[in-house]
Design an enzyme around this catalytic site. Structure first.
Site, PDB file in Angstrom:
ATOM      1  N   ASP A   1      46.300  36.319  35.225  1.00 19.73           N
ATOM      2  CA  ASP A   1      45.052  36.543  35.975  1.00 19.73           C
ATOM      3  C   ASP A   1      45.051  35.771  37.288  1.00 19.73           C
ATOM      4  OD1 ASP A   1      44.033  38.351  34.224  1.00 19.73           O
ATOM      5  OD2 ASP A   1      42.513  37.056  33.355  1.00 19.73           O
TER       6      ASP A   1
ATOM      7  N   HIS B   1      43.915  33.170  29.509  1.00 24.31           N
ATOM      8  CA  HIS B   1      42.847  34.135  29.256  1.00 24.31           C
ATOM      9  C   HIS B   1      41.539  33.482  28.813  1.00 24.31           C
ATOM     10  CE1 HIS B   1      40.894  37.917  28.482  1.00 24.31           C
ATOM     11  NE2 HIS B   1      40.697  37.611  27.224  1.00 24.31           N
TER      12      HIS B   1
ATOM     13  N   ASP C   1      44.453  31.547  35.143  1.00 22.11           N
ATOM     14  CA  ASP C   1      43.208  32.256  35.462  1.00 22.11           C
ATOM     15  C   ASP C   1      42.611  31.794  36.795  1.00 22.11           C
ATOM     16  OD1 ASP C   1      42.363  33.879  32.819  1.00 22.11           O
ATOM     17  OD2 ASP C   1      43.334  32.002  32.248  1.00 22.11           O
TER      18      ASP C   1
ATOM     19  N   HIS D   1      42.004  33.905  39.340  1.00 23.54           N
ATOM     20  CA  HIS D   1      41.056  34.982  39.686  1.00 23.54           C
ATOM     21  C   HIS D   1      40.800  35.044  41.192  1.00 23.54           C
ATOM     22  CE1 HIS D   1      39.841  36.410  35.666  1.00 23.54           C
ATOM     23  NE2 HIS D   1      40.091  35.173  35.288  1.00 23.54           N
TER      24      HIS D   1
ATOM     25  N   HIS E   1      38.715  30.896  29.267  1.00 26.78           N
ATOM     26  CA  HIS E   1      38.266  30.169  30.453  1.00 26.78           C
ATOM     27  C   HIS E   1      37.757  28.764  30.160  1.00 26.78           C
ATOM     28  CE1 HIS E   1      37.750  33.701  33.487  1.00 26.78           C
ATOM     29  NE2 HIS E   1      38.879  33.785  32.797  1.00 26.78           N
TER      30      HIS E   1
ATOM     31  N   ASN F   1      45.218  40.234  31.906  1.00 28.59           N
ATOM     32  CA  ASN F   1      44.544  41.509  31.680  1.00 28.59           C
ATOM     33  C   ASN F   1      43.868  42.036  32.939  1.00 28.59           C
ATOM     34  OD1 ASN F   1      42.739  39.223  31.286  1.00 28.59           O
ATOM     35  ND2 ASN F   1      41.180  40.707  30.729  1.00 28.59           N
ATOM     36  N   HIS F   2      43.640  41.180  33.936  1.00 29.53           N
ATOM     37  CA  HIS F   2      43.022  41.643  35.183  1.00 29.53           C
ATOM     38  C   HIS F   2      44.051  42.198  36.158  1.00 29.53           C
ATOM     39  CE1 HIS F   2      38.721  40.231  35.029  1.00 29.53           C
ATOM     40  NE2 HIS F   2      39.223  39.602  33.981  1.00 29.53           N
TER      41      HIS F   2
END
Length: 720
Positions: A57, A250, A17, A19, A252, A124-125
């Site tokens: 992600d 997923h 993650d 991001h 955080h 999922n992002h």
């Protein structure tokens, strides 16, 4: 560690993650995600790991911006491309593990010097979408910077079926089987795990000197782990018992220390995100990455803190528990909240590792204001501009739950996440409306709506319509000759085709729709439309608004052409395009695109007459009447009107015109009236019967030929 132990120990750095691109529009926080990812790659180089493992992600947006892509590629190039030797081998079938055009691990490419391999699944992002099922990670994979694995092809009927093939790695005497499972919608994956034979796990084959039990099995997945709603999460007990170690993405919250699952025999680590994307209590914990050292069937975890993460302080207060606050005095509430914020800012500054690079902290206070009056959070945060990184949302107000509704008494089935609850409501509303559509299935509209809202796919609905139209055309073309259909029979046939397609969709997974296209361009539209044989014509109004590919026209000529096209909308004939690109546009209605004609003879005659009259009207609509209103002897009379003489002289000169843009120059008559007269006369031409078409065509051609000098003069004035 001795050199012998180092040669048999596989060292992996685990992170999830990242991001990249989060808050890229914010002037303060735009670089946070990239600095954290840069630190992760630096730690991988410093610790001399064999490869970097990412748990989904990597990007925050499904379609990351060019700035985000460029920065991500720059970071990977700096840390991954070097002359350091790779100490492990991939011994499995790489064409199965890496489903791309090259089908091999990136460090085996002779044209690249990859010193730090990166293995990543999608989340999922940044999940794949579109006709080609591509994601942003596919871009990095095509650049040979990332080894993208775990992309599942959903097959079978019902909920679908997936097969997980491991990446088999070998370093010395250590053998590792790495399984990857990219993000799948939680409800669907939940049903798949509970459906027999829906999820199949492939085990390594028995080889000489290496039994199946000698492999250390790792799984990387990106799913909900929260137990709030069992249907929207994946239980650890769904996973097979032969696994040894699981990297859970997923979530955080950083739970980096591996935890053993009772009765299952494997351990789970949850590294959490490297950048705070939601200001909740779980995100306020220190961020870490995990160094995993594997030798044989044993592993040793080492957590490494991230120092580049922006400090984040979170607290919750209940106003009624504070004795120094008056419920009726707003100033006392403000003073107390100011005191809390100042304490959190001071607390964050004390935690700073490097004083020279102190960052503005993130501060979030959850306030229970039951029995008290609220204040404006944005006005409250204005005084902290330049002191905190999020002055606009420091405060979040909430009320205590009603009596008898404590968290202990709430059933798990009632704890729906807000985003999941809203998504269910949208789908339910579309389904309950019971739309009586003849071509578009409701399920396809649901998927198009999801991609339009959540993945910023601006062409989702257009792709849905185009795909279903092409599918309907194909089924109708296979059944019988399209020209033999009557209109009533066509409607019935379309309904039958829709029922057949719905039956086919019911046997396929809901997420396997082929119509989604996130990368449609003008070139793709041209290619796709040209494949429809003899079934298309230019639709100026619809296609121009939908794709924006038709170029603008000059003067009255383009507008008159558009008017004649609208006047002939009822006749199934070919329309006139406005530019070169309009020839690639296809109308999205079924009857016209299939090329059904009620009367081919009358349609072709009307089309030729309309084309000639439209060109004449379009070129002579400045001050010449329509062809029906002009008598033959009028063309032989000289123009005695002084107004016409002045307009003619004005047309001969190239001087600035005082009239509106795109209109005829020098004309003193009403342009709107002329336009209506020309369009009405064209409608009367198109409504003529078949029995007198030949005579009308001869008379009309004579009139047009006689009016040619007048048209030439006006045409030259309009073209300039």
């Amino acid at each position: 560690m001795s050199r012998e132990d180092f040669s048999d120990t596989l060292r992996v750095l685990v992170a999830t993650d990242c991001h990249l691109g989060y808050m890229e529009k914010d002037e303060i926080r735009r670089h946070d995600s990239f600095k954290a990812f840069e630190e992760i790659c630096s730690i991988a180089e410093e610790k001399q790991v064999d490869f970097l493992l990412l748990g989904g992600d990597l990007f925050h947006e499904n379609k990351p911006s060019r700035t985000t892509l460029v920065k991500a590629i720059e970071i990977l190039r700096r840390h991954c491309l070097n002359d350091k030797p790779v100490q492990f081998q991939v011994v499995s079938d790489q064409t199965v593990n890496f489903q791309n055009a090259f089908g091999q691990v990136n460090y085996e490419d002779p044209h690249f010097n990859v010193g730090l391999p990166v293995f990543s699944i999608h989340g999922n992002h940044d999940d794949p979408a579109g006709v080609d099922n591509l994601s942003a990670i596919d871009i990095l994979s095509a650049c040979n910077l990332v080894n993208y694995f775990g992309k599942m092809v959903l097959g079978g009927s019902g909920v679908g079926q997936i097969t997980l093939y491991p990446i088999l790695m070998k370093k010395g005497s250590t053998t590792v089987a790495l399984y990857g499972l990219g993000n799948i919608r939680d409800e669907r994956l939940n049903r798949m795990f509970q459906t027999p034979h829906a999820v199949q796990w492939m085990r390594p084959e028995v080889q000489e000197g290496c039994d199946v039990s000698d492999w250390f099995n790792i799984l990387v997945l990106h799913q909900n782990r929260v137990k709030s709603n069992p249907k929207n999460a994946i239980s650890e007990h769904f996973l097979p018992r032969f696994l040894d170690f699981i990297v859970w993405g997923h979530e955080h919250e950083c739970l980096i220390d591996p935890q053993e699952v009772s009765g299952m025999g494997f351990h789970i680590t949850q590294p959490g995100s490297s950048v705070a994307t939601s200001l909740i209590d779980g995100e306020s914990k220190p961020k870490h990455v995990l160094l995993l050292e594997i030798k044989g069937n044993q592993y040793r975890p080492t957590k490494i803190p991230l120092t580049s993460v922006r400090p984040f302080e979170y607290t919750e207060i209940v106003l009624k528990d504070e004795s120094d606050i008056d419920p009726n005095d707003q100033n006392s509430i403000l003073e107390h909240l100011d005191k809390v914020v100042r304490n959190l800012i001071e607390k964050a500054s004390k935690k700073a590792v490097n004083r020279s690079e102190i960052k503005l902290p993130l501060v979030r206070i959850k306030v229970d204001y039951s029995g008290f009056m609220t204040i404006n959070p944005q006005r409250f945060g204005q005084k902290y501009v330049g002191k905190v990184a999020n002055p606009q949302d420091i405060l979040i107000f909430s009320k205590a739950s009603k009596k008898g509704r404590s968290e202990a008494n709430i059933d798990d089935s009632e704890r729906l996440r807000p985003e999941e609850l809203n998504q269910q409501n949208i789908e339910a509303l579309v389904a309950e409306s019971n739309l009586k559509m003849e071509i578009l299935p409701v399920n396809d509209l649901d998927v198009a709506l999801h991609n339009f809202v959540n993945k910023d796919d601006k062409l989702a609905f257009y792709s849905c319509v185009q795909y279903n139209l092409q599918e309907t055309r194909g089924k109708l073309a296979k059944d019988s000759d399209a020209k033999k259909f009557e209109e009533d029979d066509l409607i019935l046939k379309v309904g039958e085709c829709l029922e057949e397609r719905l039956k086919d969709r019911s046997t396929r997974p809901t997420g396997s729709s082929q119509f989604l296209s996130t990368g449609l361009t003008s070139e793709n539209l041209t290619k796709g439309s040209s494949g429809i044989a003899n079934a298309s014509f230019s639709d100026d109004e619809d296609t121009t608004q939908m794709s924006g590919l038709a170029p603008p026209t000059r003067g009255r000529r383009g507008s008159s052409t558009a008017n004649t096209t609208r006047g002939r909308a009822k006749a199934p004939t070919r329309g006139r395009g406005r530019g070169k690109a309009s020839s690639a546009m296809k109308q999205t209605t079924l009857d016209s695109s299939l090329g059904f004609r009620q009367s081919q003879r009358s349609a072709s005659a009307a089309a030729s007459a309309a084309f000639k009259s439209a060109s004449t009207i379009g070129e002579d609509d400045v001050d010449s009447p329509s062809s029906e209103e002009v008598e033959p002897e009028d063309f032989n009379k000289p123009d005695s009107s002084s107004e016409d003489d002045e307009s003619t002289k004005g047309k001969g000169r190239k001087r600035p015109a005082t009239t509106k843009r795109g209109r005829g120059r020098g004309s003193g008559t009403s342009k709107r009236g002329r336009k209506n007269e020309s369009s009405s006369s064209l409608n009367r031409l198109l409504s003529s019967k078949d029995d007198d078409e030949d005579e009308d065509d001869e008379d009309r051609e004579k009139k047009l030929n006689k009016s040619q000098p007048r048209v030439t003069r006006n045409y030259g004035a309009l073209r300039r």
